[in-house]
Scaffold this motif. Structure first.
Motif, PDB file in Angstrom:
ATOM      1  N   THR A 187      32.293  36.162  42.261  1.00  0.00           N
ATOM      2  CA  THR A 187      31.791  34.819  42.562  1.00  0.00           C
ATOM      3  C   THR A 187      32.888  33.986  43.210  1.00  0.00           C
ATOM      4  OG1 THR A 187      30.231  34.890  40.706  1.00  0.00           O
ATOM      5  CG2 THR A 187      30.779  32.727  41.599  1.00  0.00           C
ATOM      6  N   TYR A 188      34.075  34.062  42.656  1.00  0.00           N
ATOM      7  CA  TYR A 188      35.237  33.354  43.216  1.00  0.00           C
ATOM      8  C   TYR A 188      35.518  33.807  44.651  1.00  0.00           C
ATOM      9  CZ  TYR A 188      40.240  32.805  44.156  1.00  0.00           C
ATOM     10  OH  TYR A 188      41.454  32.548  44.751  1.00  0.00           O
ATOM     11  N   LEU A 189      35.544  35.107  44.873  1.00  0.00           N
ATOM     12  CA  LEU A 189      35.829  35.624  46.213  1.00  0.00           C
ATOM     13  C   LEU A 189      34.744  35.227  47.211  1.00  0.00           C
ATOM     14  CD1 LEU A 189      37.172  39.216  45.414  1.00  0.00           C
ATOM     15  CD2 LEU A 189      38.472  37.275  46.296  1.00  0.00           C
ATOM     16  N   GLY A 190      33.482  35.288  46.765  1.00  0.00           N
ATOM     17  CA  GLY A 190      32.391  34.931  47.660  1.00  0.00           C
ATOM     18  C   GLY A 190      32.472  33.490  48.130  1.00  0.00           C
ATOM     19  N   ILE A 200      44.242  25.252  39.189  1.00  0.00           N
ATOM     20  CA  ILE A 200      44.739  25.367  37.815  1.00  0.00           C
ATOM     21  C   ILE A 200      43.948  26.435  37.056  1.00  0.00           C
ATOM     22  CG2 ILE A 200      44.998  24.171  35.613  1.00  0.00           C
ATOM     23  CD1 ILE A 200      45.464  21.597  37.171  1.00  0.00           C
ATOM     24  N   VAL A 201      42.605  26.363  37.146  1.00  0.00           N
ATOM     25  CA  VAL A 201      41.764  27.352  36.476  1.00  0.00           C
ATOM     26  C   VAL A 201      42.017  28.736  37.059  1.00  0.00           C
ATOM     27  CG1 VAL A 201      39.385  28.066  36.027  1.00  0.00           C
ATOM     28  CG2 VAL A 201      40.005  25.645  35.920  1.00  0.00           C
ATOM     29  N   HIS A 202      42.209  28.808  38.374  1.00  0.00           N
ATOM     30  CA  HIS A 202      42.476  30.096  39.017  1.00  0.00           C
ATOM     31  C   HIS A 202      43.757  30.727  38.470  1.00  0.00           C
ATOM     32  CE1 HIS A 202      43.137  33.185  41.987  1.00  0.00           C
ATOM     33  NE2 HIS A 202      44.258  32.615  42.382  1.00  0.00           N
ATOM     34  N   THR A 212      43.182  31.819  34.719  1.00  0.00           N
ATOM     35  CA  THR A 212      42.284  32.949  34.494  1.00  0.00           C
ATOM     36  C   THR A 212      42.766  34.242  35.138  1.00  0.00           C
ATOM     37  OG1 THR A 212      40.974  32.293  36.443  1.00  0.00           O
ATOM     38  CG2 THR A 212      40.244  31.486  34.280  1.00  0.00           C
ATOM     39  N   ARG A 213      43.598  34.149  36.159  1.00  0.00           N
ATOM     40  CA  ARG A 213      44.014  35.361  36.869  1.00  0.00           C
ATOM     41  C   ARG A 213      44.719  36.365  35.965  1.00  0.00           C
ATOM     42  NH1 ARG A 213      47.477  35.635  42.551  1.00  0.00           N
ATOM     43  NH2 ARG A 213      47.478  37.919  42.727  1.00  0.00           N
ATOM     44  N   PRO A 214      45.775  35.989  35.204  1.00  0.00           N
ATOM     45  CA  PRO A 214      46.399  36.986  34.315  1.00  0.00           C
ATOM     46  C   PRO A 214      45.472  37.448  33.198  1.00  0.00           C
ATOM     47  CG  PRO A 214      47.322  34.800  33.920  1.00  0.00           C
ATOM     48  CD  PRO A 214      46.483  34.693  35.151  1.00  0.00           C
ATOM     49  N   ILE A 245      34.005  27.431  39.143  1.00  0.00           N
ATOM     50  CA  ILE A 245      35.099  26.505  38.811  1.00  0.00           C
ATOM     51  C   ILE A 245      36.432  27.060  39.297  1.00  0.00           C
ATOM     52  CG2 ILE A 245      36.330  25.385  36.907  1.00  0.00           C
ATOM     53  CD1 ILE A 245      33.691  25.486  35.327  1.00  0.00           C
ATOM     54  N   LYS A 246      36.621  28.335  39.150  1.00  0.00           N
ATOM     55  CA  LYS A 246      37.861  28.999  39.587  1.00  0.00           C
ATOM     56  C   LYS A 246      38.074  28.829  41.083  1.00  0.00           C
ATOM     57  CE  LYS A 246      39.657  33.778  39.659  1.00  0.00           C
ATOM     58  NZ  LYS A 246      40.973  33.645  39.013  1.00  0.00           N
ATOM     59  N   ALA A 247      36.973  28.845  41.865  1.00  0.00           N
ATOM     60  CA  ALA A 247      37.088  28.698  43.314  1.00  0.00           C
ATOM     61  C   ALA A 247      37.427  27.274  43.728  1.00  0.00           C
ATOM     62  CB  ALA A 247      35.779  29.132  43.988  1.00  0.00           C
ATOM     63  N   HIS A 248      37.173  26.307  42.842  1.00  0.00           N
ATOM     64  CA  HIS A 248      37.412  24.906  43.177  1.00  0.00           C
ATOM     65  C   HIS A 248      38.631  24.311  42.474  1.00  0.00           C
ATOM     66  CE1 HIS A 248      33.143  25.324  44.365  1.00  0.00           C
ATOM     67  NE2 HIS A 248      33.436  24.408  45.262  1.00  0.00           N
ATOM     68  N   SER A 249      39.244  25.061  41.588  1.00  0.00           N
ATOM     69  CA  SER A 249      40.387  24.538  40.830  1.00  0.00           C
ATOM     70  C   SER A 249      41.519  25.563  40.831  1.00  0.00           C
ATOM     71  CB  SER A 249      39.959  24.207  39.393  1.00  0.00           C
ATOM     72  OG  SER A 249      41.075  23.868  38.603  1.00  0.00           O
TER      73      SER A 249
END
Length: 285
Positions: free
Chosen positions: A178-181, A127-129, A132-134, A121-125
């Motif tokens: 997973t996000y980076l991949g 907003i979520v990225h 979740t990053r901090p 989800i983080k890789a596709h959004s």
């Protein structure tokens, strides 16, 4: 003079601890049902894995691990697993070994079930990225002992608290890798999938996940290693296994007991790291 006057002025302490205690009490009093349900689920998983591993005779389980090691990395790792796990059996640490393995399996399984979907989800959004990053930065910078405090407050002493603290500690790598991949998949592959008329779900499980699989596997490997690093720390709040023996040896200053349990943790770490690490061309069967 002004600075000296300011420094001498009494400063009222911010009641941060009282606020946190009130918040925790509110959660415990109003959401005890979900907490108990989650605790029971974790306890059931741990008991199930431990019962399943204990059902098999030690020699059979060692041979199963050896076969897995051979399939993954060849004869070298397979022989290491036989010798290492055989040593732990001989040292009468087999029950503690199974408890440790059950806790690690449960922790890693829960962390992956939660972490990999969040990474997708983080890789596709965006907003979520950005949300979740901090949070992930914070989770990866605070000391591991801090994770024991909320687990102890919400779930009390025991193996369940240790597993939950381990999940929180080990969940960041699966999410980030997973996000980076997924974001590093070449645009040509995505364009080819779109050209063949793949819908978003088909793009995910036919293009993105296979393309990101090496990075996801690295996240799984890092998750396992972080879970192992919490074995001794989680023993401080009642988790069992080899970590409990290490902690006991420290309290009574028994060097021999601590060394035996410590070498057991090292053997598990090396075996799991090699079995679930990257499979390269240098490995021979």
């Amino acid at each position: 003079m002004t600075l000296s006057f300011i420094s001498m002025m009494p400063v009222e302490k911010i009641p941060l601890g009282d606020w946190i205690e009130s918040f925790v009490n509110f959660l415990v009093n109003n959401f005890s049902g979900p907490f108990n349900a989650f605790s029971n689920l974790i306890s059931t998983l741990i008991s199930g894995f431990e019962s399943g591993l204990s059902f098999l005779p030690p020699i059979v389980l060692i041979l199963i691990f050896a076969v897995i090691a051979y399939k993954r990395k060849g004869w070298g790792l397979s022989i290491f697993v036989i010798i290492g796990f055989g040593l732990l059996w001989n040292l009468q640490l087999w029950p503690e070994l199974l408890t440790t393995l059950s806790s690690i399996i449960t922790s890693v399984l829960v962390a992956l079930i939660i972490g990999i979907p969040i990474g997708i989800i983080k890789a596709h959004s965006k907003i979520v990225h950005h949300i979740t990053r901090p949070i992930l930065d914070f989770m990866q910078t605070i000391p591991p002992f801090v994770y024991l405090i909320p687990a102890l407050m919400f779930f009390g002493l025991g193996t369940v608290s240790g597993v939950i603290a381990t999940v929180v500690f080990a969940i960041a790598p699966p999410i980030r890798l997973t996000y980076l991949g997924i974001i590093q998949i070449p645009d040509e592959l995505k364009e080819a999938g779109e050209a063949y008329g793949a819908n978003p779900w088909q793009m995910l499980y036919k293009v993105e996940i296979p393309g990101a699989l090496p990075s996801i596997m690295m996240g799984i490997n890092q998750c396992i290693m972080l879970a192992l690093s919490m074995v001794v720390i989680a023993a401080m709040i009642g988790a069992g296994g080899l970590g409990k023996i290490v902690l006991r040896s420290l309290s009574v200053v028994d060097i021999g007991m601590g060394f035996e349990a410590g070498i057991g943790i090292v053997i598990i770490a090396i075996a799991l790291d090699r079995m679930f690490g990257k499979k390269d061309d240098k490995d021979t069967k």
